[in-house]
Design a protein around this motif. Structure first.
Motif, PDB file in Angstrom:
ATOM      1  N   VAL A 105     -53.261 -61.547  20.489  1.00  0.00           N
ATOM      2  CA  VAL A 105     -53.611 -60.458  19.567  1.00  0.00           C
ATOM      3  C   VAL A 105     -55.103 -60.165  19.648  1.00  0.00           C
ATOM      4  O   VAL A 105     -55.525 -59.003  19.661  1.00  0.00           O
ATOM      5  N   VAL A 128     -52.227 -54.944  11.656  1.00  0.00           N
ATOM      6  CA  VAL A 128     -51.766 -56.118  12.380  1.00  0.00           C
ATOM      7  C   VAL A 128     -50.681 -56.789  11.542  1.00  0.00           C
ATOM      8  O   VAL A 128     -50.682 -56.690  10.318  1.00  0.00           O
ATOM      9  N   GLU A 132     -50.533 -62.510  12.026  1.00  0.00           N
ATOM     10  CA  GLU A 132     -51.632 -62.507  13.004  1.00  0.00           C
ATOM     11  C   GLU A 132     -52.939 -61.974  12.420  1.00  0.00           C
ATOM     12  O   GLU A 132     -53.913 -61.811  13.147  1.00  0.00           O
ATOM     13  N   THR A 167     -49.581 -52.801  21.002  1.00  0.00           N
ATOM     14  CA  THR A 167     -48.657 -53.887  20.693  1.00  0.00           C
ATOM     15  C   THR A 167     -47.912 -54.238  21.976  1.00  0.00           C
ATOM     16  O   THR A 167     -47.877 -53.445  22.924  1.00  0.00           O
TER      17      THR A 167
END
Length: 189
Positions: A105, A128, A132, A167
């Motif tokens: 991430v 997010v 995460e 993503t």
């Protein structure tokens, strides 16, 4: 008696003529029957030839239809298997241990931050997944936890009109065009 001889001669002549007429009629009947048989045989052969051509066309059409259906089903199975691979890849990435997911991430965030900075001076809202949220610590933009965001990050302008998506799901969709032929080749040769 001459009359009897005359009558007898007429009868014999009539008998001969009747036999000749019957013989000619039988010959004409045989000739007509032969002609009809030849005509019927010709019609039969023509009809059989026509039916043979029609049957061959139907056979070819049926075979082509069956091949098309089989290819369609084969393609559907191939597409389903390839789709399963993408789903499994995403599932495995999402199933990484927390520290590896956080590192992923963080890397996706840095890529998107560089891309956003080239296009806008405004700092975005950084969406997010709540699991995460701790991976982004630099304070560059407002970080908001959003359970609708899969593994990765999304940047959204303050007015909500500009959205940058980095993503895993979005990256797999982008890479799909290039990866599908490679996966197809690996699986099916």
């Amino acid at each position: 008696m001459p009359e009897d001889a005359l009558l007898k001669a007429i009868e014999e002549d009539a008998s001969v003529q009747a036999a000749r007429i019957i013989e000619e009629a039988e010959g004409a009947a045989r000739e007509t029957a032969g002609s009809v048989e030849r005509e019927v045989s010709g019609l039969k052969d023509a009809r059989l030839g026509s039916l043979s051509v029609e049957t061959e066309k139907k056979r070819a059409s049926t075979i082509n239809s069956a091949r098309t259906i089989a290819r369609g089903k084969s393609l559907a199975v191939r597409e389903a298997l390839i789709e399963d691979i993408f789903i499994e890849a995403q599932r495995r990435l999402e199933g990484l241990p927390k520290e590896k997911r956080s590192a992923l991430v963080s890397r996706l965030y840095e890529e998107l931050k560089a891309d956003w900075s080239l296009r806008s001076d405004e700092r975005p809202v950084i969406l997010v997944n709540p699991t995460e949220a701790g991976a982004i610590k630099d304070g560059w933009g407002e970080v908001k936890a959003d359970p609708g965001v899969p593994l990765g990050v999304r940047f959204v302008s303050k007015d909500g009109e500009i959205v940058f998506d980095n993503t895993i799901e979005a990256r797999l969709k982008k890479a799909r065009r290039a990866l599908v032929p490679l996966i197809d080749e690996m699986l099916f040769g």
